[in-house]
Design a protein around this motif. Structure first.
Motif, PDB file in Angstrom:
ATOM      1  N   ASN A   1      35.149 115.201  21.647  1.00 31.72           N
ATOM      2  CA  ASN A   1      34.499 115.289  19.729  1.00 31.72           C
ATOM      3  C   ASN A   1      33.436 116.622  19.470  1.00 31.72           C
ATOM      4  OD1 ASN A   1      36.194 112.935  19.385  1.00 31.72           O
ATOM      5  ND2 ASN A   1      34.008 110.753  19.741  1.00 31.72           N
ATOM      6  N   ARG A   2      32.887 116.238  20.943  1.00 36.55           N
ATOM      7  CA  ARG A   2      31.812 117.861  20.918  1.00 36.55           C
ATOM      8  C   ARG A   2      31.198 118.244  21.701  1.00 36.55           C
ATOM      9  NH1 ARG A   2      27.409 119.599  18.353  1.00 36.55           N
ATOM     10  NH2 ARG A   2      25.859 120.579  19.309  1.00 36.55           N
ATOM     11  N   PRO A   3      32.109 120.023  23.150  1.00 37.88           N
ATOM     12  CA  PRO A   3      32.635 119.818  23.726  1.00 37.88           C
ATOM     13  C   PRO A   3      30.983 120.724  23.563  1.00 37.88           C
ATOM     14  CG  PRO A   3      34.594 120.803  22.221  1.00 37.88           C
ATOM     15  CD  PRO A   3      33.277 119.744  20.874  1.00 37.88           C
ATOM     16  N   LYS A   4      30.860 119.748  24.252  1.00 37.70           N
ATOM     17  CA  LYS A   4      28.978 120.426  24.302  1.00 37.70           C
ATOM     18  C   LYS A   4      28.875 119.290  25.904  1.00 37.70           C
ATOM     19  CE  LYS A   4      27.696 123.399  21.047  1.00 37.70           C
ATOM     20  NZ  LYS A   4      27.435 124.597  21.060  1.00 37.70           N
ATOM     21  N   THR A   5      27.276 120.719  26.558  1.00 38.92           N
ATOM     22  CA  THR A   5      27.062 119.669  28.099  1.00 38.92           C
ATOM     23  C   THR A   5      25.451 119.541  27.713  1.00 38.92           C
ATOM     24  OG1 THR A   5      26.145 121.513  28.745  1.00 38.92           O
ATOM     25  CG2 THR A   5      28.703 120.965  29.139  1.00 38.92           C
ATOM     26  N   GLY A   6      25.134 118.482  28.378  1.00 38.80           N
ATOM     27  CA  GLY A   6      23.478 118.038  28.826  1.00 38.80           C
ATOM     28  C   GLY A   6      23.535 117.375  27.144  1.00 38.80           C
ATOM     29  N   SER A   7      21.721 117.367  27.265  1.00 40.50           N
ATOM     30  CA  SER A   7      21.324 116.659  25.824  1.00 40.50           C
ATOM     31  C   SER A   7      22.123 117.501  24.400  1.00 40.50           C
ATOM     32  CB  SER A   7      19.176 117.327  26.312  1.00 40.50           C
ATOM     33  OG  SER A   7      18.868 118.951  26.222  1.00 40.50           O
ATOM     34  N   GLU A   8      22.795 118.723  24.974  1.00 42.95           N
ATOM     35  CA  GLU A   8      23.025 119.417  23.922  1.00 42.95           C
ATOM     36  C   GLU A   8      24.123 118.322  23.076  1.00 42.95           C
ATOM     37  OE1 GLU A   8      22.834 122.027  21.405  1.00 42.95           O
ATOM     38  OE2 GLU A   8      20.423 122.056  22.676  1.00 42.95           O
ATOM     39  N   LEU A   9      24.053 117.863  23.499  1.00 41.72           N
ATOM     40  CA  LEU A   9      25.480 116.736  23.403  1.00 41.72           C
ATOM     41  C   LEU A   9      25.702 115.543  22.032  1.00 41.72           C
ATOM     42  CD1 LEU A   9      28.473 115.395  23.421  1.00 41.72           C
ATOM     43  CD2 LEU A   9      28.047 114.160  25.497  1.00 41.72           C
ATOM     44  N   THR A  10      24.073 115.298  21.934  1.00 44.23           N
ATOM     45  CA  THR A  10      23.418 114.393  21.230  1.00 44.23           C
ATOM     46  C   THR A  10      21.905 114.354  20.790  1.00 44.23           C
ATOM     47  OG1 THR A  10      23.239 112.746  22.945  1.00 44.23           O
ATOM     48  CG2 THR A  10      25.088 112.731  22.044  1.00 44.23           C
ATOM     49  N   ASN A  11      21.330 115.499  20.774  1.00 42.13           N
ATOM     50  CA  ASN A  11      20.230 115.875  20.760  1.00 42.13           C
ATOM     51  C   ASN A  11      20.062 116.220  19.307  1.00 42.13           C
ATOM     52  OD1 ASN A  11      21.028 118.042  20.735  1.00 42.13           O
ATOM     53  ND2 ASN A  11      19.126 119.359  21.777  1.00 42.13           N
ATOM     54  N   GLY A  12      20.698 115.136  18.094  1.00 46.10           N
ATOM     55  CA  GLY A  12      20.022 115.890  16.532  1.00 46.10           C
ATOM     56  C   GLY A  12      20.927 114.667  15.898  1.00 46.10           C
ATOM     57  N   PRO A  13      20.619 114.772  14.558  1.00 50.47           N
ATOM     58  CA  PRO A  13      21.536 113.490  13.768  1.00 50.47           C
ATOM     59  C   PRO A  13      22.788 113.764  13.781  1.00 50.47           C
ATOM     60  CG  PRO A  13      19.790 114.762  12.298  1.00 50.47           C
ATOM     61  CD  PRO A  13      18.762 114.675  13.763  1.00 50.47           C
ATOM     62  N   GLY A  14      23.116 114.818  13.631  1.00 49.86           N
ATOM     63  CA  GLY A  14      24.590 115.734  13.113  1.00 49.86           C
ATOM     64  C   GLY A  14      25.285 115.586  14.358  1.00 49.86           C
ATOM     65  N   LYS A  15      24.780 116.105  15.312  1.00 51.34           N
ATOM     66  CA  LYS A  15      24.696 116.044  17.147  1.00 51.34           C
ATOM     67  C   LYS A  15      25.511 114.964  17.220  1.00 51.34           C
ATOM     68  CE  LYS A  15      22.529 119.946  17.851  1.00 51.34           C
ATOM     69  NZ  LYS A  15      21.487 120.677  18.984  1.00 51.34           N
ATOM     70  N   LEU A  16      24.820 113.998  16.863  1.00 53.03           N
ATOM     71  CA  LEU A  16      25.155 112.810  17.845  1.00 53.03           C
ATOM     72  C   LEU A  16      26.156 112.084  17.545  1.00 53.03           C
ATOM     73  CD1 LEU A  16      24.271 109.691  16.101  1.00 53.03           C
ATOM     74  CD2 LEU A  16      22.401 110.879  16.600  1.00 53.03           C
ATOM     75  N   MET A  17      26.817 112.338  15.937  1.00 54.65           N
ATOM     76  CA  MET A  17      27.308 111.567  14.369  1.00 54.65           C
ATOM     77  C   MET A  17      28.985 111.755  14.599  1.00 54.65           C
ATOM     78  SD  MET A  17      26.951 109.276  13.073  1.00 54.65           S
ATOM     79  CE  MET A  17      27.291 109.364  10.932  1.00 54.65           C
ATOM     80  N   GLN A  18      28.775 113.613  15.467  1.00 53.98           N
ATOM     81  CA  GLN A  18      29.740 114.310  15.556  1.00 53.98           C
ATOM     82  C   GLN A  18      30.327 114.678  17.331  1.00 53.98           C
ATOM     83  OE1 GLN A  18      29.789 118.881  16.323  1.00 53.98           O
ATOM     84  NE2 GLN A  18      30.772 119.306  15.610  1.00 53.98           N
ATOM     85  N   ALA A  19      29.649 113.744  17.903  1.00 53.48           N
ATOM     86  CA  ALA A  19      30.237 113.027  19.435  1.00 53.48           C
ATOM     87  C   ALA A  19      30.171 111.701  19.476  1.00 53.48           C
ATOM     88  CB  ALA A  19      29.002 113.098  20.397  1.00 53.48           C
ATOM     89  N   PHE A  20      30.174 110.514  18.303  1.00 47.65           N
ATOM     90  CA  PHE A  20      30.603 109.658  18.478  1.00 47.65           C
ATOM     91  C   PHE A  20      31.896 109.813  17.381  1.00 47.65           C
ATOM     92  CE2 PHE A  20      26.785 106.403  19.371  1.00 47.65           C
ATOM     93  CZ  PHE A  20      26.676 106.421  19.883  1.00 47.65           C
ATOM     94  N   GLY A  21      32.533 110.732  16.862  1.00 44.05           N
ATOM     95  CA  GLY A  21      33.673 110.612  16.455  1.00 44.05           C
ATOM     96  C   GLY A  21      33.825 110.719  14.354  1.00 44.05           C
ATOM     97  N   VAL A  22      32.495 110.644  14.083  1.00 40.32           N
ATOM     98  CA  VAL A  22      32.249 109.870  12.669  1.00 40.32           C
ATOM     99  C   VAL A  22      32.180 111.544  11.645  1.00 40.32           C
ATOM    100  CG1 VAL A  22      30.759 109.216  11.289  1.00 40.32           C
ATOM    101  CG2 VAL A  22      31.088 108.308  13.177  1.00 40.32           C
ATOM    102  N   THR A  23      33.072 110.748  11.141  1.00 45.58           N
ATOM    103  CA  THR A  23      33.597 112.233  10.406  1.00 45.58           C
ATOM    104  C   THR A  23      33.835 112.277   9.164  1.00 45.58           C
ATOM    105  OG1 THR A  23      35.613 112.287  11.148  1.00 45.58           O
ATOM    106  CG2 THR A  23      34.690 113.584  12.550  1.00 45.58           C
TER     107      THR A  23
END
Length: 212
Positions: A114-136
């Motif tokens: 859902n969010r092609p990032k690695t490490g902490s960049e995957l979910t270290n912010g409110p928009g990032k975690l929602m993107q990683a969770f697939g909430v659109t």
């Protein structure tokens, strides 16, 4: 066993926010289960809080979920990203908690797709975690969390070794609460937004014991 309504009401919002740290946020997404331990959250204290969406009783279609019962999900957009907030206190008292960062547990491959990032960049912010969770979208906005695919697991928890506080990030400059210390986070956890590398605890990630 504590219910969601009990957990999200009856105590100061700041206390509830602190208690959310280390709890597991789950989302049974269309692609599969994703989850992460909450490492960062911000308290918003409603009508008296100049940084809150409901400051001075402001109520619109967009922020109406904040006025719901404790545990009501408030999903909104900010700078083109979605954010996940939970209403706390009794219905009509528009206080809420923004989940700002999680340390992934389940569904890492799904999140990275859902969010092609690695490490902490995957979910270290409110928009990032929602993107990683697939909430659109706003589909689950203004619905009690018990009636959504989201869950805050009060049993599957980690214990922060230290909880740190700071001013909230990116809030309104109006009024007197801009610099109020209502942001709470697990000290040293790499998944806290803006955590400097020199401050990261790479051994335990700021928990009292290592994750399994």
């Amino acid at each position: 066993m504590t219910t969601m309504a009990e957990f999200f009401s009856g105590r100061p919002t700041e206390t509830i926010t602190r208690d959310l740290l280390g709890k597991l946020l789950r989302y049974d997404s269309p692609k599969g289960l994703v989850s992460g331990y909450i490492v960062e959250a911000e308290a918003y204290l409603g009508v008296a809080d100049s940084a809150a969406h409901a400051y001075e009783g402001r109520r619109t279609k967009a922020n109406g979920a904040l006025y719901g019962a404790p545990g009501n999900v408030y999903i909104y957009t900010s700078r083109g990203y979605y954010a996940f907030d939970i209403a706390v206190q009794q219905a009509g008292e528009p206080q809420g908690i923004l989940i700002r960062g999680v340390e992934p547990k389940d569904g890492l491959a799904i999140m990275m797709a859902n969010r092609p990032k690695t490490g902490s960049e995957l979910t270290n912010g409110p928009g990032k975690l929602m993107q990683a969770f697939g909430v659109t979208d706003l589909h689950w906005n203004n619905i009690l969390i018990d009636d959504t695919p989201f869950e805050v697991d009060l049993e599957d928890t980690l214990t922060p070794a230290k909880i740190a506080t700071s001013a909230r990030i990116g809030v309104s400059k109006r009024g007197g609460q801009t610099n109020a210390p209502y942001r709470y986070y697990v000290a040293g956890n790499p998944y806290v937004s803006g955590m400097r590398k020199r401050d990261m605890d790479l051994e335990t990630h700021g928990w009292t014991e290592k994750m399994n």
